[in-house]
Design a protein around this motif. Sequence first.
Motif, PDB file in Angstrom:
ATOM      1  N   LEU A   1       0.837  -1.197   0.000  1.00 35.70           N
ATOM      2  CA  LEU A   1       0.000   0.000   0.000  1.00 35.70           C
ATOM      3  C   LEU A   1       0.874   1.249   0.000  1.00 35.70           C
ATOM      4  N   ALA A   2       0.491   2.201  -0.806  1.00 35.81           N
ATOM      5  CA  ALA A   2       1.166   3.497  -0.808  1.00 35.81           C
ATOM      6  C   ALA A   2       0.536   4.365   0.275  1.00 35.81           C
ATOM      7  N   ILE A   3       1.363   5.130   0.953  1.00 31.03           N
ATOM      8  CA  ILE A   3       0.850   6.063   1.961  1.00 31.03           C
ATOM      9  C   ILE A   3       0.618   7.392   1.265  1.00 31.03           C
ATOM     10  N   PRO A   4      -0.630   7.893   1.294  1.00 30.38           N
ATOM     11  CA  PRO A   4      -0.940   9.136   0.576  1.00 30.38           C
ATOM     12  C   PRO A   4      -0.203  10.338   1.166  1.00 30.38           C
ATOM     13  N   ALA A   5      -0.126  11.382   0.390  1.00 28.89           N
ATOM     14  CA  ALA A   5       0.598  12.595   0.806  1.00 28.89           C
ATOM     15  C   ALA A   5      -0.002  13.244   2.046  1.00 28.89           C
ATOM     16  N   TRP A   6      -1.287  13.020   2.307  1.00 26.85           N
ATOM     17  CA  TRP A   6      -1.940  13.639   3.463  1.00 26.85           C
ATOM     18  C   TRP A   6      -1.755  12.836   4.748  1.00 26.85           C
ATOM     19  N   ALA A   7      -0.964  11.774   4.691  1.00 20.28           N
ATOM     20  CA  ALA A   7      -0.596  10.992   5.873  1.00 20.28           C
ATOM     21  C   ALA A   7       0.927  10.977   5.969  1.00 20.28           C
ATOM     22  N   THR A   8       1.439  10.689   7.150  1.00 21.01           N
ATOM     23  CA  THR A   8       2.877  10.671   7.368  1.00 21.01           C
ATOM     24  C   THR A   8       3.341   9.245   7.627  1.00 21.01           C
ATOM     25  N   ALA A   9       4.280   8.791   6.819  1.00 21.04           N
ATOM     26  CA  ALA A   9       4.872   7.473   7.013  1.00 21.04           C
ATOM     27  C   ALA A   9       5.927   7.572   8.115  1.00 21.04           C
ATOM     28  N   ILE A  10       5.874   6.627   9.062  1.00 23.11           N
ATOM     29  CA  ILE A  10       6.857   6.638  10.148  1.00 23.11           C
ATOM     30  C   ILE A  10       7.416   5.228  10.364  1.00 23.11           C
ATOM     31  N   ASP A  11       8.561   5.169  11.039  1.00 24.74           N
ATOM     32  CA  ASP A  11       9.136   3.889  11.428  1.00 24.74           C
ATOM     33  C   ASP A  11       8.879   3.692  12.931  1.00 24.74           C
TER      34      ASP A  11
END
Length: 98
Positions: free
Chosen positions: A70-80
């Motif tokens: 799944l791609a994380i949309p620009a309006w959400a923040t991907a984190i580790d």
Amino acid sequence: MSTLHVLSHSPFGDSRLSSCLRLLGDTDALLLSGDAVYALRPGTAPYAALQAQGELSLYALAEDAEARALAIPAWATAIDYAAFVELSLRHPKVNSWL
């Protein structure tokens, strides 16, 4: 007092996501992990519900999204996971939706 809401269950199996979205305060944040990242699948009701929130502080564990292609949309923040810990420390309360 802000709360970090953590969802890890699929948004297609029950109503946890919609219940959580109803309770979010202005300073709260939402973290999607595990199967909850399926809410980021475009064209679905959970995706639309998240978009409708407007100024939502939305985070998703990048590793979980990647594992589910799944791609994380620009309006959400991907984190580790390190950022997850930091996010947990920034909010006085953490609510895991079990």
